[in-house]
Write a protein that holds these residues in place. Structure first.
Motif, short mmCIF file in Angstrom:
data_model
loop_
_atom_site.label_atom_id
_atom_site.label_comp_id
_atom_site.label_asym_id
_atom_site.label_seq_id
_atom_site.Cartn_x
_atom_site.Cartn_y
_atom_site.Cartn_z
N THR A 82 -46.26 24.17 11.61
CA THR A 82 -45.15 23.48 12.25
C THR A 82 -45.42 23.14 13.72
OG1 THR A 82 -43.79 24.88 10.85
CG2 THR A 82 -42.63 23.55 12.48
N TYR A 83 -46.03 24.07 14.45
CA TYR A 83 -46.19 23.85 15.89
C TYR A 83 -47.57 23.32 16.23
CZ TYR A 83 -41.87 26.38 15.71
OH TYR A 83 -40.60 26.74 15.39
N THR A 108 -44.38 17.44 17.35
CA THR A 108 -44.34 16.09 16.79
C THR A 108 -45.52 15.21 17.21
OG1 THR A 108 -42.89 15.41 18.60
CG2 THR A 108 -41.82 16.05 16.56
N PRO A 114 -41.43 11.75 14.78
CA PRO A 114 -40.14 12.38 15.08
C PRO A 114 -39.59 13.19 13.91
CG PRO A 114 -39.96 9.96 15.09
CD PRO A 114 -41.40 10.29 14.92
N SER A 115 -39.96 12.83 12.69
CA SER A 115 -39.58 13.64 11.53
C SER A 115 -40.71 13.50 10.51
CB SER A 115 -38.26 13.15 10.93
OG SER A 115 -38.48 11.96 10.21
N GLU A 116 -40.53 14.17 9.38
CA GLU A 116 -41.56 14.05 8.33
C GLU A 116 -41.65 12.63 7.78
OE1 GLU A 116 -41.57 17.26 5.11
OE2 GLU A 116 -39.81 17.68 6.31
N PHE A 117 -40.65 11.82 8.07
CA PHE A 117 -40.54 10.53 7.38
C PHE A 117 -40.96 9.34 8.23
CE2 PHE A 117 -37.43 13.60 5.86
CZ PHE A 117 -37.92 13.77 4.57
N GLY A 177 -36.47 7.24 0.91
CA GLY A 177 -36.22 7.70 -0.45
C GLY A 177 -36.80 9.05 -0.74
N ALA A 178 -37.21 9.21 -2.00
CA ALA A 178 -37.64 10.53 -2.47
C ALA A 178 -38.73 11.10 -1.57
CB ALA A 178 -38.14 10.44 -3.90
N HIS A 179 -38.64 12.40 -1.34
CA HIS A 179 -39.58 13.11 -0.50
C HIS A 179 -40.87 13.30 -1.30
CE1 HIS A 179 -41.40 16.17 1.89
NE2 HIS A 179 -40.33 16.42 2.62
N GLY A 180 -41.93 12.64 -0.92
CA GLY A 180 -43.19 12.79 -1.65
C GLY A 180 -43.91 14.05 -1.22
N ALA A 181 -44.69 14.62 -2.14
CA ALA A 181 -45.51 15.77 -1.79
C ALA A 181 -46.91 15.27 -1.48
CB ALA A 181 -45.53 16.76 -2.94
N HIS A 182 -47.53 15.83 -0.48
CA HIS A 182 -48.87 15.37 -0.12
C HIS A 182 -49.94 16.33 -0.60
CE1 HIS A 182 -47.59 11.92 1.96
NE2 HIS A 182 -46.90 12.58 2.87
N THR A 183 -51.01 15.74 -1.12
CA THR A 183 -52.14 16.57 -1.55
C THR A 183 -52.76 17.25 -0.35
OG1 THR A 183 -53.20 14.42 -1.65
CG2 THR A 183 -53.03 15.63 -3.69
#
Lengths: 444, 301
Positions: free
Chosen positions: A306-307, A356, A404-407, A437-443
């Motif tokens: 996270t950090y 971020t 700024p965010s995961e998206f 839209g849908a939150h994708g998971a990343h490999t």
């Protein structure tokens, strides 16, 4: 609360003053007890009420049966501003094919990148389906980037995938461009995989029952894309064959790693390429054998990215091609024996220095290696294939991005690209990538 | 020759019987579910937790080692409600294990078995990384642990029927101890009623609800968005007008923002275990609640 106070007041008024004075402490005690009980009851009522409301909300928020079964939908948007010191129309990576439009950077100025539209859902207890379309803004076409089904109902570590999918060759090839750490593909991916290789075919993969991650797999493809190429008639069976294996694990809590090795075998037929330096179009027939070794290491304190976190990534490509080269194929087709051993690699590191913010550097290096063109039969010389003249392209890229965010992500990248012999190109990209839209998971 | 045959047959039989003797492999997404599975499964289960107390369950990666673990799992227990959406779906598709896919007895989505809090009326990413089906951090209400525990026992019995009696008697014992502990915690948590606290992320909501406390603000401006200077300044102002009793954070949060608020607004800072293993005292589920209540009560004095 009010009621109790009122009662108390009324009681106090109804009693003779003397009596009231005597029993006041007693009454206070009793009032206190009453107050406590009321508090407790109020608490319980509140609990019950909130549980009921929650249950009601939970029930009402459940989507209706039909829409509940809709697949997950997500959209990726991206746009680039590019500032290039040299005209991208003259772009080439000297010493290598493919050339020009297939490997060139985006146009100068503002441009919308490919927008991605993805649908995915479990089909039933056996299969899962994924469709990822890419909408190209320039030629108004919709392409299928990936469209495949994959088993979820097999056991013992087996998975089978069929359809069109990004080949499990190397590391970055499987990752969608919007999840890359740099704006553009490494040079090595461009010259050895034509940018990014997606095949129509079938993939078998097996994960070993070991604590250390180990997988083995193979892909049989049609051979629709570079480095393969189909002649018009095509053929039955598999036009490309890929074998891959990965080993990975953890070192303590802070480090995770994975290495991979893959081998791609194709037999290109009439694989054409433009030679911008000579202004002609040539083609190749023969066999192509590609080896890719990849390594990735991710570090974060106690495994919490996270950090701060660090990601190191590198891939090494080696290709051997044998066959015949046809000079200026539409015109006088002259065949020559051709034999090449080419290699290339890149290494990159990306560090997240604030929650971020990330910064990264990538170094690209290619070696056009030993190319021998047998000119004895046709009377042509190596000078007739200037694009294949020996050269060692390299490139430095620096990037910093803010998410700024995961998206959402905004990225600034500077690169000094020595792909054109003797003509370094300074490239600046400012890019946004967002997902809806849908939150994708990343490999990994 | 005959003895050789006997030995061969015996070893063959042993090889067949081996899977039945082997412990049930439990893959828990979070440490609290690992601890619960261990309580209920005893030595018949071998438990692994994907997330450690120092890791943010939202932000794990589908590491190769997790795929290997998932491949060999007989039972998967996760909070669900999209908490693990960034990594868990990949483990399902890449593990090649049909026993633990969603919908099969080998998968427990814990949050489906409890009453959820904070189900949003409006679902919009402008509101942060919200979970459309409600707050997924359900484990800090002890009543929820009991509910999920019943489901875990049920699945143990279903998957490993041979040891059904063992699991049932363990469940009975655990439920008795848990019931007693809950009564004790009810008493101990009495003073927390109405206590206003500032949280880091909305991961304490179920505890706050259970203990009838009050959330006076969060360090994150919006769920999943890291604390910003503007938001912290605003929070300091708000705390000056109506101060909270404590600012709490979990082991996976950076204490920086909590320290900032604590100093500026003169509010005690209270690190909470959040999950099993989050503090030395929270070494099992009982310790988790003991320590959480103890730390908050101490701050409330």
């Amino acid at each position: 609360m009010h009621r109790i106070l009122l009662c108390a007041v009324a009681l106090a008024m109804a009693m003779p003053a003397a009596q009231a004075q005597e029993s006041l402490p007693q009454m206070r005690d009793e009032l206190k007890k009453l107050q406590q009980r009321i508090d407790e009851l109020e608490g319980r009522v509140k609990d019950a009420e909130s549980t009921a409301t929650q249950a009601a909300t939970q029930a009402s928020s459940r989507p209706q049966a039909e829409s509940a079964l809709n697949p997950g939908v997500s959209v990726i948007l991206n746009g680039v501003y590019a500032n290039l010191s040299r005209d991208p129309a003259t772009y080439r990576i000297n010493g290598f094919v493919p050339t020009m439009g297939d490997v060139a950077p985006p146009t100068r100025g503002f441009s919308l990148g490919e927008s991605e539209l993805a649908f995915m859902a479990n089909i039933d207890h056996m299969f899962r389906g994924t469709l990822i379309g890419s909408i190209s803004p320039d030629n108004d076409s919709i392409g299928v980037e990936e469209g495949y089904i994959q088993t979820i109902g097999l056991s013992h570590g087996f998975t089978i995938k069929a359809g069109r999918f990004f080949s499990a060759i190397g590391y970055q090839n499987q990752i969608h461009a919007h999840a890359w750490d740099f704006t553009d593909a490494p040079l090595a991916m461009r010259v050895f995989l034509g940018g990014q290789l997606n095949e129509d075919g079938i993939q078998f993969r097996w994960v070993a029952p070991t604590e250390l991650y180990w997988d083995l797999g193979t892909e049989l493809g049609r051979g629709r894309a570079f480095p393969a190429s189909l002649s018009e008639s095509g053929k039955n069976g598999a036009g490309s064959l890929n074998f891959f294996t990965h080993v990975g694990g953890d070192i303590g809590q802070s480090i995770a790693w994975q290495t991979g090795l893959s081998h791609l075998r194709t037999n290109p037929r009439e694989r054409t390429f433009d030679d911008p330096t000579a202004g002609v179009s040539d083609s190749f027939n023969g066999t192509s054998r590609l080896w890719v070794a990849s390594g990735i290491l991710k570090w974060s304190p106690n495994g919490n990215p996270t950090y701060n976190n660090l990601k190191l990534q590198g891939e090494y490509f080696r290709r051997k091609e044998d066959g015949t080269l046809v000079f200026d194929s539409p015109g006088a087709a002259l065949a020559n024996g051709y034999d090449s051993r080419q290699s290339g690699w890149y290494a990159q590191g990306v560090y997240q220095f604030l929650p971020t913010w990330r910064a990264g550097y990538r170094y690209d290096r290619l070696d056009s290696g030993a190319v021998s063109i047998d000119t004895s039969a046709s009377g042509l010389t190596a000078a007739d294939f200037p694009i294949l003249a020996g050269y060692k392209p390299k490139k430095h890229s620096l990037m910093v991005d803010w998410s700024p965010s995961e998206f959402s992500r905004i990225r600034l990248q500077y690169a000094r690209d020595y792909s054109r012999m003797g003509q370094p190109d300074n490239q600046v990209f400012l890019q946004y990538i967002v997902s809806l839209g849908a939150h994708g998971a990343h490999t990994f | 020759m005959k003895t050789a045959l006997k030995v061969l047959l015996a070893s063959f039989a042993a090889a067949l019987a081996w899977p039945a003797l082997a412990a049930l492999n439990v893959f828990a997404c979070e440490p609290e579910w690992a601890a619960l599975a261990q309580e209920l499964g005893g030595d018949k289960v071998s438990v692994f937790s994907a997330v450690t107390p120092l890791q943010d369950p939202h932000r794990l990666e589908a590491r190769p080692s997790l795929i290997s673990r998932m491949r060999g799992a007989d039972l998967v227990i996760c909070s669900g409600s999209e908490l693990e959406i960034g990594w868990l779906p990949l483990l399902f598709t890449q593990s090649g294990n049909d026993r633990i896919q969603p919908g099969s007895p080998g998968y427990i989505e814990a949050s489906q078995f409890v009453v959820k809090l904070e189900i949003p009326k409006v679902v919009d990413r402008a509101l942060g990384d919200i979970h459309p089906s409600g707050n997924p951090h359900i484990h800090l209400d002890p009543r929820n642990i009991a509910k999920v525990g019943d489901v875990v026992t049920e699945r143990f019995v279903e998957i490993d029927a041979r040891d059904a009696d063992y699991y049932r008697s363990r469940a009975e014992d655990f439920n008795k101890r848990w019931e007693q502990a809950m009564q004790k915690w009810r008493q101990e948590a009495q003073p927390l009623k109405g206590m206003p606290i500032v949280v880091y992320h909305k991961d304490m909501s179920y505890f706050i609800n259970w203990a009838s406390m009050r959330e006076a603000g969060s360090l994150e401006p919006k769920p999943g968005i890291p604390p910003t200077p503007t938001h912290l300044a605003e929070l300091v102002e708000r705390m000056k007008r109506s101060p909270a009793k404590a600012v709490v954070y979990s082991p996976y949060n950076n204490p920086g923002a909590a320290q900032f608020l604590s100093q500026r607004a003169n509010i005690p800072i209270v690190p909470l275990p959040f999950t099993v293993g989050g503090t030395p005292k929270a070494k099992d589920l009982f310790g988790l609640f003991d320590d959480t209540i103890e730390r908050l009560v101490a701050a409330n004095k």
